[in-house]
Design a protein around this motif. Structure first.
Motif, PDB file in Angstrom:
ATOM      1  N   LEU A 195      24.368  -7.164 -58.436  1.00  0.00           N
ATOM      2  CA  LEU A 195      24.965  -6.187 -57.524  1.00  0.00           C
ATOM      3  C   LEU A 195      23.899  -5.376 -56.800  1.00  0.00           C
ATOM      4  O   LEU A 195      23.020  -4.795 -57.432  1.00  0.00           O
ATOM      5  CB  LEU A 195      25.880  -5.248 -58.312  1.00  0.00           C
ATOM      6  N   LYS A 244      31.672  -9.678 -62.312  1.00  0.00           N
ATOM      7  CA  LYS A 244      31.633  -8.647 -61.272  1.00  0.00           C
ATOM      8  C   LYS A 244      32.119  -7.312 -61.828  1.00  0.00           C
ATOM      9  O   LYS A 244      31.548  -6.255 -61.532  1.00  0.00           O
ATOM     10  CB  LYS A 244      32.476  -9.067 -60.069  1.00  0.00           C
ATOM     11  N   TYR A 245      33.160  -7.362 -62.624  1.00  0.00           N
ATOM     12  CA  TYR A 245      33.662  -6.146 -63.255  1.00  0.00           C
ATOM     13  C   TYR A 245      32.598  -5.536 -64.154  1.00  0.00           C
ATOM     14  O   TYR A 245      32.385  -4.310 -64.148  1.00  0.00           O
ATOM     15  CB  TYR A 245      34.925  -6.463 -64.056  1.00  0.00           C
ATOM     16  N   LEU A 267      30.043  -3.676 -62.103  1.00  0.00           N
ATOM     17  CA  LEU A 267      30.581  -2.399 -61.629  1.00  0.00           C
ATOM     18  C   LEU A 267      30.530  -1.350 -62.741  1.00  0.00           C
ATOM     19  O   LEU A 267      30.175  -0.193 -62.502  1.00  0.00           O
ATOM     20  CB  LEU A 267      32.023  -2.575 -61.152  1.00  0.00           C
ATOM     21  N   SER A 283      38.544   3.980 -55.527  1.00  0.00           N
ATOM     22  CA  SER A 283      38.211   2.774 -56.295  1.00  0.00           C
ATOM     23  C   SER A 283      38.525   2.907 -57.773  1.00  0.00           C
ATOM     24  O   SER A 283      38.826   1.913 -58.446  1.00  0.00           O
ATOM     25  CB  SER A 283      36.737   2.411 -56.099  1.00  0.00           C
ATOM     26  N   TYR A 325      34.087  -4.641 -55.803  1.00  0.00           N
ATOM     27  CA  TYR A 325      32.714  -5.132 -55.965  1.00  0.00           C
ATOM     28  C   TYR A 325      32.088  -5.375 -54.590  1.00  0.00           C
ATOM     29  O   TYR A 325      30.923  -5.002 -54.345  1.00  0.00           O
ATOM     30  CB  TYR A 325      32.716  -6.424 -56.773  1.00  0.00           C
ATOM     31  N   ALA A 344      31.053  -2.047 -53.111  1.00  0.00           N
ATOM     32  CA  ALA A 344      29.830  -1.508 -53.702  1.00  0.00           C
ATOM     33  C   ALA A 344      28.610  -2.307 -53.266  1.00  0.00           C
ATOM     34  O   ALA A 344      27.530  -1.746 -53.038  1.00  0.00           O
ATOM     35  CB  ALA A 344      29.943  -1.504 -55.230  1.00  0.00           C
ATOM     36  N   LEU A 348      27.358   6.051 -55.907  1.00  0.00           N
ATOM     37  CA  LEU A 348      28.665   5.423 -55.725  1.00  0.00           C
ATOM     38  C   LEU A 348      29.774   6.402 -55.368  1.00  0.00           C
ATOM     39  O   LEU A 348      30.103   7.302 -56.132  1.00  0.00           O
ATOM     40  CB  LEU A 348      29.034   4.658 -57.001  1.00  0.00           C
ATOM     41  N   TYR A 363      36.488   3.231 -64.149  1.00  0.00           N
ATOM     42  CA  TYR A 363      36.279   1.787 -64.051  1.00  0.00           C
ATOM     43  C   TYR A 363      36.421   1.118 -65.429  1.00  0.00           C
ATOM     44  O   TYR A 363      36.652  -0.088 -65.519  1.00  0.00           O
ATOM     45  CB  TYR A 363      34.879   1.490 -63.511  1.00  0.00           C
TER      46      TYR A 363
END
Length: 846
Positions: A37, A501-502, A505, A773, A797, A800, A809, A832
């Motif tokens: 990321l 991806k989670y 984050l 988000s 994702y 971000a 963020l 999140y």
């Protein structure tokens, strides 16, 4: 699992080999765990809302390190290899020097009038202003900063004449100004500023060539007019010069990777024939509150040769007193201390206004910032001149050992650096490693109902900052191991819960969420984990900021969740807050003396408190905490029974969207709050109470379905068809096992949401295309399959990873283009972790 086992073994091997080979050698730490990321901003130092530093650039050397507010917190790093230097961290950028100081430097005198001077002549040097009054800056209404001349009418006109000793052509000149409200400013009659209805403080704008050409040797004038439409009024201005950069660290390294892990940010660089790893570690491990709250952050560097040859390597770091001031104009002091094998460079403001300021866009200007390193023959740590210190390192590979004869307390006149250099000697393919520590002693952290409280880490004042640094040094190897273990475990758990991806984050959100708080204890020893509402209004201990952040803390330490709630319980139980619903906050950070937010959120905050208290009970398997607050929980529940099903015109947590009545999602929160009370009553053996209130919640849920039904989805407000909103509050029906809403409601909502997504996410509701988000992750957790979950989370994702808003963020962004709408660096991104919380609850129930 094989890869994880191999990595842990390699970490242990590196650690052992380093320690056995040289007892004074810093152990090499693992840097093989990576993420993909591209962060909007990279967390570097993340201790609390004040001691917080970030990199807002893709490459660590492309911008200054900054506080989350955007103010520069300079941190510079260069490595010298075989005589060639490579800058890898930060940029050189001195504060502007005053040409015509604004009030932040010193008061200035001008002529002013409250009567309209008419025409254009008042903007010129030759205008006859003998009838105007003389006044000192700043000009404004009561309680404005640095106020000298009271202005309590609608309009003020100000003239400030000044003499220049030289022409300013060819120089970079900036206007610094503050205004409230509508403002126009002219330099020698040429308009420089014209605002609409707004109020801004400490604005910097570079002068255009046209304006600069008007500034000649001799007499000049700046004129300004400000109109105060309502509320406060303010006016101040000055001129500043950007000093031309001198030749120093112009050559940069080549950054090859940047990875954000839960407790660390890891960079790698090619520096000619060597590889450099730079690791920023703030050990926010929530199972160890002493360590988590310790105001010390590590900067580790590791170097090895890329070829078969050995290379001479020296490394350099510097920072400035800007870390210890709210504004660069504040005078600062310096002290060098050697203690127990460590050398400290200490700096802070001369004034030391402890707990004298409150607000949002503020930096701490009391207490002391420290740069600390181990005392050794190979290293030098010292104060020095901004340019000559760099030149010495470029030339010799070391900074001067001699202490400067005199250090300027005025940063805008002459900047002093806190500098460190180390000669790593011959570096081969075996890594050599070292580290620095950055720390901040805030003396007193929070004022809590008129009592000044020290940080939790001080152990009621028994531990001082030098002991904290000493522990940080002694614990270095074990802390690095624990951080590495946690990084791997958390990333694995997050990936299992929601995918790669989670997981990335969550890694990005982890330190941001924790460091937006300060951990203290009150005089009775009660834990207080107080949030700052960063970049929204600066409130302290805001309930509807705690609520979205809670999943993270429920997973890792329920004592911290209690610390998020204790002040609100105390506020009501002490009689200081007398309303039949929960307060919004207890002040403006860092002063927690009572609510300062202008409006109440009765259903919102009462529901939040009940749900979070029930979540604590669910995680701990008992309701003892709830029992100690039962009377006030009962009062709040009864309020929700009366007012919660069809809420009146009031604010909810999404207050930026304004007041509105009949809010369907807010109604869900009220129902969840009542069900939470019933669950806790059942756990406490209050069976009759539990049955009564759970039946009430079920009846309300049934009625809600009828009121909110709108064909293939459910309404935003009960009175408006063809509307919709995210029903994120319903996630607790699933997680806390109430199951009082028909499961078809969620199925219909998720299917409908998937038709409403934009490129960067699901809008909050039908009114606008912006979103939150944190709520998207809650909404996604309602989904009953991974495909729908990923379909909702993947655009977050993408946001971000691609947003052009380079700030810590933001939880409030535009779904059409991925730009920040507002908010940054807030703790709510702890939300999140809702999917991970669901997984933990499921595991505990199986």
């Amino acid at each position: 699992m094989k890869n994880l086992f191999f990595s842990l073994c390699m970490f242990s091997f590196f650690l052992l080999a380093a320690c056995q080979g040289n007892k004074t050698q810093t152990p090499v730490i693992a840097a093989d765990l990576t993420t993909s990321l591209r962060a909007p901003s990279y967390p570097l130092v993340t201790v609390d809302p004040y001691f917080s530093a970030w990199s807002n650039a893709d490459y660590l050397y492309d911008d200054q390190v900054r506080h989350w507010t955007g103010k520069e917190f300079p941190l510079l790093g260069t490595v010298r290899v075989d005589g060639e230097s490579y800058r890898f961290l930060g940029k050189e950028n001195l504060p502007l020097k005053p040409v015509l100081p604004s009030v932040r430097e010193e008061q200035w005198e001008g002529k002013y009038t409250f009567d309209d001077p008419k025409g254009e002549e008042w903007k010129t040097v030759g205008f006859n202003d003998t009838d105007w009054k003389k006044g000192q800056s700043a000009f404004g209404t009561e309680n404005e900063p640095n106020l000298s001349t009271l202005w309590d009418t609608k309009d003020i006109w100000v003239r400030r004449t000044f003499t220049l000793e030289e022409d300013l052509t060819g120089k970079s000149i900036f206007l610094h100004y503050s205004h409230d409200d509508i403002f126009e400013l002219y330099i020698n009659g040429v308009q420089m500023v014209g605002t609409g209805y707004s109020w801004k403080y400490n604005v910097l704008e570079e002068l255009s060539d046209e304006v600069k050409a008007s500034l000649k040797k001799g007499e000049n004038i700046i004129t300004a007019h400000c109109h105060n439409r309502t509320g406060g009024g303010y006016l101040d201005f000055g001129l500043y010069e950007k000093e031309p950069d001198k030749e120093s660290f112009t050559n940069t390294a080549i950054q090859t990777s940047a990875s954000v892990l839960p407790t660390q940010t890891v960079y790698t660089f090619d520096c000619g024939p060597v590889v450099l790893e730079v690791i920023f570690t703030t050990p926010l491990l929530m199972d160890d509150l002493d360590l988590m709250s310790r105001p010390v952050s590590y900067l580790t560097y590791q170097v090895n040769s890329k070829d078969a040859a050995s290379h001479d390597v020296q490394i350099y770091f510097e920072t400035t007193p800007q870390w210890a001031v709210n504004d660069e104009s504040q005078p600062v002091s310096f002290e060098k201390i050697e203690k127990e094998g460590l050398t400290f460079l200490k700096t802070g403001t001369v004034e030391q206004p402890v707990l004298q300021k409150r607000g949002d866009d503020l930096r701490i200007d009391w207490g002391y910032f420290y740069l600390a390193g181990r005392t050794s023959d190979a290293s030098v740590i010292n104060f020095g001149d901004y340019w000559s210190t760099k030149k010495a390192f470029l030339t010799t590979g070391a900074i001067p050992m001699e202490e400067p004869v005199q250090l300027s307390d005025k940063m805008t006149r002459k900047m002093t650096v806190l500098a460190y250099s180390e000669d790593l000697g011959k570096v081969s393919q075996d890594k050599k490693s070292g580290y620095l520590m950055l720390g901040y002693d805030d003396i007193f952290s929070i004022q809590y109902f008129e009592k000044n409280l020290k940080g939790y880490w001080t152990n009621d004042g028994e531990t001082d900052i030098f002991q904290a640094f000493n522990s940080a040094q002694t614990d270095y190897a074990s802390v690095m191991q624990r951080c590495d273990d946690f990084n791997r475990e958390m990333m694995a758990d997050a990936e299992k819960a929601g995918g790669l991806k989670y997981a990335e984050l969550c890694a990005l959100a982890y330190r941001q969420a924790i460091s937006a708080h300060k951990l203290v204890k009150d005089e009775e020893g009660t834990l207080l984990f107080l949030s700052k509402e960063n970049n929204s209004n600066g409130s302290i201990g805001t309930v509807d900021v705690t609520y979205p952040s809670a999943p993270l803390f429920l997973i890792y330490n329920t004592e911290l969740v209690k610390g998020l709630l204790n002040h609100i319980f105390y506020y009501s139980e002490s009689g200081k807050w007398t309303k039949p619903f929960a307060a919004h906050d207890v002040g403006t950070y860092p002063l927690a003396n009572g609510q300062t937010y202008g409006g109440d959120m009765p259903v919102e905050e009462s529901g939040n408190m009940l749900i979070m208290t029930a979540a604590i009970a669910a995680m701990e398997g008992n309701a003892e905490y709830a029992a100690s607050h039962w009377d006030v929980l009962t009062t709040w529940t009864d309020y929700l029974v009366e007012e919660g099903l069809d809420p009146a015109n009031q604010l909810c947590t999404d207050d930026f969207a304004g007041h509105f009545a009949h809010n369907a999602n807010l109604s869900v929160k009220a129902i969840m709050g009542i069900a939470s009370y019933a669950k806790m009553a059942d756990m406490l053996g209050k069976t009759d109470v539990a049955v009564e209130y759970m039946n009430t919640a079920k009846e309300m849920a049934s009625e809600w379905e009828k009121m909110a039904r709108d064909g293939d989805h459910y309404k935003l407000t009960f009175d408006r068809s063809d509307t919709w909103s995210q029903k994120y509050n319903m996630v607790w029906d699933k997680l806390l096992g109430f199951h009082i809403f028909d499961p078809q409601i969620v199925e219909k909502e998720i299917a409908y949401y998937l038709t409403k997504q934009n490129e960067y996410g699901l809008p909050l509701d039908n009114r606008r295309t912006y979103t939150k988000s944190d709520w998207i992750i809650w909404t996604a957790t309602l989904a009953n399959n991974s495909e729908d979950f990923n379909a909702l989370v993947d655009p977050v994702y993408k946001y971000a990873n691609e947003t052009t808003s380079r700030v810590p963020l933001s939880d409030w962004h535009e779904t059409t283009d991925g730009t920040q709408v507002g908010f940054k660096a807030r703790s709510v991104v702890g939300g999140y972790f809702m999917k991970m919380l669901e997984q933990k609850i499921e595991r505990s129930n199986n």
